[in-house]
Design an enzyme around this catalytic site. Structure first.
Site, PDB file in Angstrom:
ATOM      1  N   VAL A  60       0.841  -1.202   0.000  1.00  0.00           N
ATOM      2  CA  VAL A  60       0.000   0.000   0.000  1.00  0.00           C
ATOM      3  C   VAL A  60       0.876   1.251   0.000  1.00  0.00           C
ATOM      4  O   VAL A  60       0.749   2.115  -0.872  1.00  0.00           O
ATOM      5  CB  VAL A  60      -0.957  -0.001   1.224  1.00  0.00           C
ATOM      6  CG1 VAL A  60      -1.685   1.327   1.339  1.00  0.00           C
ATOM      7  CG2 VAL A  60      -1.963  -1.140   1.100  1.00  0.00           C
ATOM      8  N   PRO A  68      -1.635  -7.456  11.697  1.00  0.00           N
ATOM      9  CA  PRO A  68      -1.971  -8.885  11.654  1.00  0.00           C
ATOM     10  C   PRO A  68      -3.190  -9.219  12.515  1.00  0.00           C
ATOM     11  O   PRO A  68      -3.593  -8.429  13.363  1.00  0.00           O
ATOM     12  CB  PRO A  68      -0.716  -9.563  12.219  1.00  0.00           C
ATOM     13  CG  PRO A  68       0.081  -8.510  12.865  1.00  0.00           C
ATOM     14  CD  PRO A  68      -0.387  -7.177  12.400  1.00  0.00           C
ATOM     15  N   SER A 108      -3.230   2.020   6.432  1.00  0.00           N
ATOM     16  CA  SER A 108      -3.508   0.578   6.464  1.00  0.00           C
ATOM     17  C   SER A 108      -4.897   0.368   7.065  1.00  0.00           C
ATOM     18  O   SER A 108      -5.359   1.151   7.884  1.00  0.00           O
ATOM     19  CB  SER A 108      -2.457  -0.174   7.274  1.00  0.00           C
ATOM     20  OG  SER A 108      -2.022   0.580   8.369  1.00  0.00           O
ATOM     21  N   GLU A 152      -7.171   2.912   1.898  1.00  0.00           N
ATOM     22  CA  GLU A 152      -6.771   2.736   0.500  1.00  0.00           C
ATOM     23  C   GLU A 152      -7.627   1.640  -0.129  1.00  0.00           C
ATOM     24  O   GLU A 152      -7.814   0.589   0.456  1.00  0.00           O
ATOM     25  CB  GLU A 152      -5.283   2.354   0.454  1.00  0.00           C
ATOM     26  CG  GLU A 152      -4.710   2.283  -0.924  1.00  0.00           C
ATOM     27  CD  GLU A 152      -5.113   3.470  -1.786  1.00  0.00           C
ATOM     28  OE1 GLU A 152      -4.721   4.592  -1.461  1.00  0.00           O
ATOM     29  OE2 GLU A 152      -5.848   3.274  -2.767  1.00  0.00           O
ATOM     30  N   GLU A 199      -4.377  -5.083  -5.787  1.00  0.00           N
ATOM     31  CA  GLU A 199      -3.068  -5.451  -6.330  1.00  0.00           C
ATOM     32  C   GLU A 199      -3.212  -5.930  -7.768  1.00  0.00           C
ATOM     33  O   GLU A 199      -4.231  -6.510  -8.141  1.00  0.00           O
ATOM     34  CB  GLU A 199      -2.433  -6.521  -5.451  1.00  0.00           C
ATOM     35  CG  GLU A 199      -1.939  -5.924  -4.164  1.00  0.00           C
ATOM     36  CD  GLU A 199      -1.464  -6.975  -3.186  1.00  0.00           C
ATOM     37  OE1 GLU A 199      -0.863  -7.975  -3.618  1.00  0.00           O
ATOM     38  OE2 GLU A 199      -1.704  -6.790  -1.994  1.00  0.00           O
ATOM     39  N   CYS A 255      -6.370  -8.707   2.563  1.00  0.00           N
ATOM     40  CA  CYS A 255      -7.450  -7.905   3.166  1.00  0.00           C
ATOM     41  C   CYS A 255      -8.742  -8.639   3.486  1.00  0.00           C
ATOM     42  O   CYS A 255      -9.277  -8.491   4.581  1.00  0.00           O
ATOM     43  CB  CYS A 255      -7.790  -6.733   2.248  1.00  0.00           C
ATOM     44  SG  CYS A 255      -6.554  -5.446   2.284  1.00  0.00           S
ATOM     45  N   PHE A 256      -9.268  -9.389   2.522  1.00  0.00           N
ATOM     46  CA  PHE A 256     -10.653  -9.847   2.660  1.00  0.00           C
ATOM     47  C   PHE A 256     -10.893 -10.635   3.949  1.00  0.00           C
ATOM     48  O   PHE A 256     -11.765 -10.311   4.739  1.00  0.00           O
ATOM     49  CB  PHE A 256     -11.072 -10.685   1.448  1.00  0.00           C
ATOM     50  CG  PHE A 256     -11.383  -9.864   0.213  1.00  0.00           C
ATOM     51  CD1 PHE A 256     -11.400  -8.481   0.254  1.00  0.00           C
ATOM     52  CD2 PHE A 256     -11.675 -10.481  -0.993  1.00  0.00           C
ATOM     53  CE1 PHE A 256     -11.688  -7.718  -0.866  1.00  0.00           C
ATOM     54  CE2 PHE A 256     -11.974  -9.735  -2.126  1.00  0.00           C
ATOM     55  CZ  PHE A 256     -11.978  -8.362  -2.053  1.00  0.00           C
ATOM     56  N   ARG A 303      -9.818 -21.556 -11.882  1.00  0.00           N
ATOM     57  CA  ARG A 303     -10.068 -20.155 -12.253  1.00  0.00           C
ATOM     58  C   ARG A 303     -10.887 -20.022 -13.524  1.00  0.00           C
ATOM     59  O   ARG A 303     -11.058 -18.909 -14.031  1.00  0.00           O
ATOM     60  CB  ARG A 303      -8.727 -19.434 -12.439  1.00  0.00           C
ATOM     61  CG  ARG A 303      -7.877 -19.360 -11.185  1.00  0.00           C
ATOM     62  CD  ARG A 303      -8.467 -18.374 -10.178  1.00  0.00           C
ATOM     63  NE  ARG A 303      -7.620 -18.224  -9.014  1.00  0.00           N
ATOM     64  CZ  ARG A 303      -7.770 -17.251  -8.129  1.00  0.00           C
ATOM     65  NH1 ARG A 303      -8.725 -16.349  -8.272  1.00  0.00           N
ATOM     66  NH2 ARG A 303      -6.988 -17.181  -7.088  1.00  0.00           N
TER      67      ARG A 303
HETATM   68  C1  UDX Z   1      -9.013  -6.019  -2.319  1.00  0.00           C
HETATM   69  C2  UDX Z   1     -10.009  -4.922  -2.700  1.00  0.00           C
HETATM   70  O1  UDX Z   1     -10.463  -5.145  -4.039  1.00  0.00           O
HETATM   71  C3  UDX Z   1      -9.349  -3.548  -2.583  1.00  0.00           C
HETATM   72  O2  UDX Z   1     -10.302  -2.525  -2.836  1.00  0.00           O
HETATM   73  C4  UDX Z   1      -8.775  -3.382  -1.185  1.00  0.00           C
HETATM   74  O3  UDX Z   1      -8.086  -2.154  -1.086  1.00  0.00           O
HETATM   75  C5  UDX Z   1      -7.832  -4.518  -0.841  1.00  0.00           C
HETATM   76  O4  UDX Z   1      -8.501  -5.785  -1.018  1.00  0.00           O
HETATM   77  P1  UDX Z   1      -6.974  -7.219  -3.537  1.00  0.00           P
HETATM   78  O5  UDX Z   1      -7.036  -8.174  -2.392  1.00  0.00           O
HETATM   79  O6  UDX Z   1      -5.655  -6.624  -3.896  1.00  0.00           O
HETATM   80  O7  UDX Z   1      -7.968  -5.985  -3.286  1.00  0.00           O
HETATM   81  O8  UDX Z   1      -7.515  -7.968  -4.858  1.00  0.00           O
HETATM   82  P2  UDX Z   1      -8.964  -8.257  -5.459  1.00  0.00           P
HETATM   83  O9  UDX Z   1      -8.912  -7.947  -6.887  1.00  0.00           O
HETATM   84  O10 UDX Z   1     -10.040  -7.653  -4.676  1.00  0.00           O
HETATM   85  O11 UDX Z   1      -9.061  -9.853  -5.340  1.00  0.00           O
HETATM   86  C6  UDX Z   1      -9.171 -10.506  -4.093  1.00  0.00           C
HETATM   87  C7  UDX Z   1      -9.352 -11.999  -4.297  1.00  0.00           C
HETATM   88  O12 UDX Z   1     -10.635 -12.292  -4.829  1.00  0.00           O
HETATM   89  C8  UDX Z   1      -8.344 -12.632  -5.264  1.00  0.00           C
HETATM   90  O13 UDX Z   1      -7.920 -13.867  -4.765  1.00  0.00           O
HETATM   91  C9  UDX Z   1      -9.146 -12.810  -6.536  1.00  0.00           C
HETATM   92  O14 UDX Z   1      -8.654 -13.832  -7.352  1.00  0.00           O
HETATM   93  C10 UDX Z   1     -10.512 -13.155  -5.962  1.00  0.00           C
HETATM   94  N1  UDX Z   1     -11.624 -12.880  -6.882  1.00  0.00           N
HETATM   95  C11 UDX Z   1     -11.864 -11.606  -7.302  1.00  0.00           C
HETATM   96  C12 UDX Z   1     -12.457 -13.927  -7.281  1.00  0.00           C
HETATM   97  O15 UDX Z   1     -12.262 -15.074  -6.889  1.00  0.00           O
HETATM   98  N2  UDX Z   1     -13.506 -13.643  -8.116  1.00  0.00           N
HETATM   99  C13 UDX Z   1     -13.779 -12.375  -8.554  1.00  0.00           C
HETATM  100  O16 UDX Z   1     -14.757 -12.199  -9.296  1.00  0.00           O
HETATM  101  C14 UDX Z   1     -12.926 -11.327  -8.133  1.00  0.00           C
HETATM  102  P1  ADP Z   2       0.400  -3.470   3.227  1.00  0.00           P
HETATM  103  O1  ADP Z   2      -0.078  -4.523   2.274  1.00  0.00           O
HETATM  104  O2  ADP Z   2      -0.711  -2.940   4.113  1.00  0.00           O
HETATM  105  O3  ADP Z   2       1.171  -2.370   2.565  1.00  0.00           O
HETATM  106  P2  ADP Z   2       2.866  -4.730   4.054  1.00  0.00           P
HETATM  107  O4  ADP Z   2       3.024  -5.885   4.986  1.00  0.00           O
HETATM  108  O5  ADP Z   2       3.160  -4.923   2.609  1.00  0.00           O
HETATM  109  O6  ADP Z   2       1.368  -4.200   4.261  1.00  0.00           O
HETATM  110  O7  ADP Z   2       3.760  -3.509   4.558  1.00  0.00           O
HETATM  111  C1  ADP Z   2       3.862  -3.075   5.865  1.00  0.00           C
HETATM  112  C2  ADP Z   2       5.285  -2.542   6.071  1.00  0.00           C
HETATM  113  O8  ADP Z   2       5.353  -1.851   7.309  1.00  0.00           O
HETATM  114  C3  ADP Z   2       6.362  -3.625   6.125  1.00  0.00           C
HETATM  115  O9  ADP Z   2       7.318  -3.377   5.113  1.00  0.00           O
HETATM  116  C4  ADP Z   2       6.983  -3.480   7.538  1.00  0.00           C
HETATM  117  O10 ADP Z   2       8.380  -3.727   7.561  1.00  0.00           O
HETATM  118  C5  ADP Z   2       6.668  -2.026   7.847  1.00  0.00           C
HETATM  119  N1  ADP Z   2       6.633  -1.688   9.268  1.00  0.00           N
HETATM  120  C6  ADP Z   2       5.979  -2.333  10.273  1.00  0.00           C
HETATM  121  N2  ADP Z   2       6.158  -1.683  11.446  1.00  0.00           N
HETATM  122  C7  ADP Z   2       6.928  -0.588  11.182  1.00  0.00           C
HETATM  123  C8  ADP Z   2       7.459   0.499  11.971  1.00  0.00           C
HETATM  124  N3  ADP Z   2       7.187   0.597  13.265  1.00  0.00           N
HETATM  125  N4  ADP Z   2       8.240   1.429  11.360  1.00  0.00           N
HETATM  126  C9  ADP Z   2       8.501   1.330  10.024  1.00  0.00           C
HETATM  127  N5  ADP Z   2       8.027   0.356   9.231  1.00  0.00           N
HETATM  128  C10 ADP Z   2       7.249  -0.592   9.787  1.00  0.00           C
END
Ligand code: UDX
Ligand code: ADP
Length: 542
Positions: free
Chosen positions: A74, A151, A189, A219, A223, A334-335, A509
């Site tokens: 993010v 987490p 986040s 956000e 991805e 996320c989900f 898929r």
């Molecule tokens: C999701 C939300 O879309 C996004 O807005 C939020 O900020 C973070 O979580 P992301 O997890 O990156 O984004 O991907 P997304 O495209 O939402 O897909 C999530 C999962 O659902 C994937 O495993 C994808 O393959 C699955 N999916 C998606 C399906 O199985 N069927 C669909 O029709 C769409």
């Molecule tokens: P997201 O998908 O929400 O971006 P990530 O796990 O990819 O989550 O990223 C979170 C980042 O935050 C990691 O790179 C981790 O090292 C960093 N992080 C966690 N705690 C701290 C902290 N106290 N200061 C700086 N960075 C941190």
């Protein structure tokens, strides 16, 4: 040794290696070298700030400094796009992981995201910087985004559901510690509702007279499409306090996004609405997938075709066509986490029926993954013991190297439970990451890399190869678990010729042409599609 394996690079697999790290925010050497007067603490909430940030003028009259704590999926892309769209803003992305920051500063970025490379290259070294000097950049910043790990708790109160705010809390304490000027602190986040209140308490109780305004700016990028989502968002959501200071802070952040997002798409709410909207949006999206996946089971039982059903359903403009693709299950960071959070919040607020309702979305997702495993095993004479099964795709969706909560983990573990030998190929996921995922405990993935096991236990019956043909050679069956485009155009005749017979394809898929594959000689299972005659006689649940 710290592995950065869950980040795949832009063009090829990463090489891992870097030093093990300790959090950087325990020392304040940088601050000791600066005097208080070096920073103007009235910047944000006094006259200077108002005129500086009012009506979009700020970004012309003063170099605004933004710092983002957390250089992950993010923080990295979001800040890169802010830097690109706002040349008058200096953006520093900081992280405790040295290897991650080194990768952001290198030719091979730590995450694979189409278009990200170009954006970073345009701004890096000009108004976009990646650094491990967390304190220095927080100290200098006017706006601090926090995008650290959240987490799911594995122990104690709310274990298995509630968010563990350890990293958030330490980031907040560090901000309070190092700040010598007023700041806007932005939750980026996804966090449970009311996190802002907790963070506000930490900041104000440790403020030493400095004023902090907390905003929630969740956000919504997905991805694989992060850059286009950031360039052209459906909406930007900013939640803040309903006080004059809160409204000024909202306006300041609005001015940043207004550089490229049409004003009508920038929504402002109170803090709690913004926090809850994010959880709700993810829950609704996941619910659509679980709904269509539930239908896929019924389609298989009745001879309907889930793609035809979802197309028909989606043409209703009230429902819409997106996010109705049946699959082996949803994954991603996320989900599941957000729904578990929602469930926990409902339970804490005395709403067990609402909690149960949302829990069902996860239950169907788990059911879909185990249903898939059962199909594989039952089709192959009720055992995959010592049979080679090729796994095509390990990432949770195409166009990313991210494996967090990927359905592939549960499917692989299910097949390993029946003693299969797995040969896995994914164009963007490394062997180290796959081994790590298959040997990690549930929820352990969501901690900073330096806190994860340094060398994953190798799962003996798993081999990771760099080619789909290698993975499928001599295999009894192949499972497609990620919808990578390249899997659509493989030479399936060649694959068939080199597999054991009968040769099975399990398409999780719905990306292959099942009829063509059947003509070649494969026995094909496609999620939610009319069953192959071979499969009709096999029980759906082994
Ligand atoms: C999701 C939300 O879309 C996004 O807005 C939020 O900020 C973070 O979580 P992301 O997890 O990156 O984004 O991907 P997304 O495209 O939402 O897909 C999530 C999962 O659902 C994937 O495993 C994808 O393959 C699955 N999916 C998606 C399906 O199985 N069927 C669909 O029709 C769409
Ligand atoms: P997201 O998908 O929400 O971006 P990530 O796990 O990819 O989550 O990223 C979170 C980042 O935050 C990691 O790179 C981790 O090292 C960093 N992080 C966690 N705690 C701290 C902290 N106290 N200061 C700086 N960075 C941190």
């Amino acid at each position: 040794m710290e592995a950065n394996a869950w980040y795949a690079p832009i063009s090829c697999k990463p090489l891992f290696a870097s030093s093990r790290l300790l959090p950087a925010f325990h020392t304040h050497s940088f601050l000791r070298s600066l005097s208080l007067s070096q920073r103007d603490s009235s910047l944000f909430f006094g006259e200077v700030h108002c005129s500086a940030f009012g009506a979009g003028s700020a970004l012309k009259s003063k170099m605004v400094k933004i710092c983002c704590i957390g250089a992950g999926y993010v923080g990295g892309p979001t800040m890169a796009v802010i830097a690109l769209k706002c040349p008058s803003i200096e953006v520093a992305v900081v992280d405790i992981s040295k290897s991650r920051i080194a990768a952001w500063n290198s030719e091979q970025l730590p995450i694979y995201e189409p278009g990200l490379d170009g954006v970073v290259k345009q701004c890096r070294g000009k108004n976009l910087f990646f650094s491990t000097d967390v304190e220095k950049h927080v100290f200098e910043a006017d706006i601090v985004f926090v995008s650290v790990n959240t987490p799911t708790k594995t122990q104690g109160l709310g274990a298995g559901k509630a968010a563990d705010l350890t990293y958030w809390e330490s980031a907040a304490r560090m901000i309070a510690d190092v700040s010598k000027s007023d700041k806007i602190v932005v939750e980026k986040s996804t966090v449970p509702v009311k996190t802002a209140e907790a963070i506000e308490k930490i900041l104000t109780h440790n403020s030493k007279g400095i004023k902090f305004q907390i905003l929630s700016n969740p956000e919504f990028l997905a991805e694989g499409t992060a850059i286009q989502d950031l360039f052209n968002p459906d909406r930007v959501l900013i939640g803040g306090r309903e006080t004059p200071e809160g409204q000024k802070a909202i306006q300041a952040l609005k001015d940043v996004y207004a550089q490229w997002v049409p004003e009508e798409r920038i929504l402002t709410t109170n803090l709690w609405s913004a926090e809850l909207s994010k959880l709700a949006a993810n829950a609704f999206l996941a619910q659509r997938i679980s709904s269509v996946n539930a239908m896929s089971a019924l389609c298989e039982a009745t001879g309907a075709n889930v793609q035809q059903v979802s197309y028909s359903v989606g043409t209703d403009t009230r429902i819409g066509p997106k996010f109705l693709n049946a699959s082996v299950g949803f994954g991603g960071s996320c989900f599941q986490k957000d729904i578990l959070n929602l469930v926990y919040i409902c339970e804490c607020n005395g709403l067990p029926e609402v909690a149960e309702y949302w829990k069902q979305v996860i239950k169907i997702n788990d059911y879909q993954k185990s249903r898939f495993v059962n199909r594989v095993v039952s089709s192959m004479f009720n055992t995959v013991s010592n049979k080679k099964i090729a796994i095509l795709g390990f990432a949770f969706k195409k166009d990313t190297g991210d494996t967090r909560e990927t359905p592939a983990i549960d499917v692989c573990q299910g097949l390993l439970g029946d003693k299969a030998n797995l040969s896995i190929y994914d164009p963007q996921v490394t062997e180290d990451q796959i081994q790590r995922d298959l040997s990690m405990n549930k929820f352990d993935w969501d901690h900073p890399i330096h806190l994860q096991p340094t060398s994953p236990t190798t799962v003996k019956k798993v081999s990771v190869v760099w080619d789909a043909y290698e993975a499928t050679k001599d295999a009894h069956g192949l499972c497609i678990l990620t919808e990578w485009d390249e899997f659509k155009t493989l030479d399936y005749q060649r694959i068939f010729d080199n597999m054991q017979k009968p040769a099975f394809v399990f398409d999780g898929r719905n990306i292959v042409d099942a009829d063509k594959l059947r003509e070649i000689g494969f026995i094909v299972y496609s999620i939610g599609k009319p069953l192959d005659p071979w499969l009709k006689d096999m029980p759906a649940v082994a």
